[in-house]
Each structure stands twice: as C-alpha cells, then as structure tokens.
Design an enzyme around this catalytic site. Structure first.
Site, mmCIF file in Angstrom:
data_model
loop_
_atom_site.group_PDB
_atom_site.id
_atom_site.type_symbol
_atom_site.label_atom_id
_atom_site.label_comp_id
_atom_site.label_asym_id
_atom_site.label_seq_id
_atom_site.Cartn_x
_atom_site.Cartn_y
_atom_site.Cartn_z
ATOM 1 N N LYS A 61 2.366 6.738 -0.332
ATOM 2 C CA LYS A 61 3.276 7.810 0.352
ATOM 3 C C LYS A 61 4.580 7.213 0.913
ATOM 4 C CE LYS A 61 2.180 9.310 4.222
ATOM 5 N NZ LYS A 61 2.762 9.430 5.570
ATOM 6 N N ARG A 89 2.706 16.527 11.348
ATOM 7 C CA ARG A 89 1.227 16.408 11.410
ATOM 8 C C ARG A 89 0.549 17.587 11.969
ATOM 9 N NH1 ARG A 89 1.192 10.336 12.685
ATOM 10 N NH2 ARG A 89 1.423 9.614 10.687
ATOM 11 N N ARG A 102 -7.146 -4.413 0.429
ATOM 12 C CA ARG A 102 -5.889 -5.015 0.654
ATOM 13 C C ARG A 102 -5.901 -6.527 1.530
ATOM 14 N NH1 ARG A 102 -2.048 -0.609 3.341
ATOM 15 N NH2 ARG A 102 -3.380 -0.826 4.963
ATOM 16 N N ARG A 144 -7.044 -7.780 5.802
ATOM 17 C CA ARG A 144 -6.252 -7.488 6.820
ATOM 18 C C ARG A 144 -7.558 -7.091 8.073
ATOM 19 N NH1 ARG A 144 -1.257 -3.759 6.581
ATOM 20 N NH2 ARG A 144 -2.783 -2.495 7.951
ATOM 21 N N ARG A 177 -10.601 6.550 9.366
ATOM 22 C CA ARG A 177 -9.352 6.870 9.471
ATOM 23 C C ARG A 177 -8.981 7.957 8.445
ATOM 24 N NH1 ARG A 177 -6.438 1.590 8.024
ATOM 25 N NH2 ARG A 177 -4.572 2.931 7.941
#
Ligand SMILES: [Zn+2]
Length: 225
Positions: A23, A98, A135, A163, A174
């Site tokens: 995004k 949000r 990632r 990461r 998440r």
C-alpha cells in the site's frame, strides 16, 4: 476558514490495505503521478510530536504511556495537515482512517473538496505471511531487499538478514488485528461507487496500473490521467 470548492476540483484518495500489501509503495507512486502529497499517518504523527503542536503533545503523552492515540487527536492532526496549502487539490492518505469514527470525520473534512476515492489493496493472508516473514534487509547498509536478491545486497554486497519483527507468529497476529479493525471500515466504504478493491497479489507495476484504472473510473468525466 476553508473555501468551498467545485465538486471535481480535488482528487482525494484513501488507501486501505494490510501490512505487506504494498500500500505504501502504491500510495507514493499515485501521489507522485498526480502531484499530490502522500500523507502517511506515521509521518504526520511524528512531525506533530517533533513540532510540539498542542495535538502533538497530547499524542506524545499517549504514546509515552503506551496507549493508542485517540480518535479525536488523530482526527485533529489529519485535519491540520489537510488544511495546508499543498493539499488543496487533493491528497493520498495512507494509514488514516483506521476507525469508522475517523472515516466519518474525514467525510466532513472532504465535504466540498471533491469526491473521496477509497482503494482497498487486497492480498490473501498466506501471501502476506510469506511476504512479511521472508522479508530481508541488508545487514550492512539496511536496504530493503528486492525479491530477486538471492544471496547478497545488490547495492553494497552485504549479507541479507531477516527482520527481527517479522517472525511468522507475530506476522499472523498483526494481520489478525488488522483484519478485525479494518472490516468495519471496509463495510462503511464498500457501499459507495468510489470504493475499489485492488488485487494486490500481482507485480507492483500491474497493481499500479490497476490503481490508475480505478482512479480513472472513480473520477470518470473528471481529470485526465
Ligand atoms: Zn547493502
């Protein structure tokens, strides 16, 4: 006081999408293409805190205490940002709203500034988990690794490392939190003709083309691309 503007004068865009959906990249590309500011909630929150504005101070107190910044404060900070000169022809919002309360406040802010286009970048959860959990960043220069970097950083030759915050369980949690929070927002917007779901499970350039097509459809008769 803000002036009322003609209905077709602004291009006001909200980008929705879970972490890992790409995004931010799409918001940045769209903003550049249309010469609009990309307004990311994280950035303007940090800026308000740094500048020590009244709302920034309230936000800082909340964050220092480990609390979420309240709807009222977020709404105020976004309002201040949208009132700035560079946003008078529109904006690309990334990370706001949000909540439904924030969305309804945004409707009031945008009233008279042209239509609000809402783009929801959709990616299947398993793909997001794979993207986020695999990632890599360069252990030397910190660059985000491109997908085709297999063993080393193509900028400096440094080693690629995972990461630390991208552990699979943390990623799944998440995404669950995002899903729970964003569903009411999607319900709020999806009844509108200016809402478009974008398939984010494609190469970034293909997603960009879909974003541009959705903007063209949503502003049909308006600004040429
Ligand atoms: Zn590097």
């Amino acid at each position: 006081m803000r002036q009322k503007r003609g209905a077709a004068s602004g291009l006001n865009v909200v980008m929705l999408g879970p972490p890992g959906a790409g995004k931010g990249t799409q918001a940045e590309r769209l903003a550049q293409k249309r010469g609009l500011p990309r307004i990311s909630t994280g950035d303007i929150l940090r800026e308000a805190v740094q500048r020590g504005t009244p709302l920034g101070s309230v936000a800082k107190a909340a964050m220092d205490a480990g609390r979420l910044v309240s709807d009222d404060v977020m709404i105020g900070i976004v309002q201040e940002r949208l009132d700035r000169d560079d946003a008078r022809h529109g904006f690309v919002l990334d990370g706001f709203p949000r909540t439904v309360e924030q969305a309804s406040a945004l409707d009031r802010m945008v009233n008279g500034r042209g239509s609000l286009v809402v783009l929801d970048v959709v990616v299947p959860e398993d793909v997001l988990v794979r993207r986020l959990a695999t990632r890599r960043i360069c252990g030397r220069c910190g660059s985000n690794a491109a997908v085709h970097w297999t063993s080393a950083c193509e900028k400096c030759g440094g080693p690629l490392v995972a990461r630390v915050d991208d552990d699979v369980e943390i990623v799944r949690e998440r995404l669950k939190v995002y899903q729970r929070q964003s569903q009411p927002l999607v319900d709020y917007y999806s009844v509108r003709g200016t809402f478009h779901a974008i398939d984010g499970n494609q190469p970034a350039d293909v997603v960009t083309a879909a974003v541009n097509a959705a903007i063209a459809a949503a502003t049909a008769g308006g600004v040429a691309l």
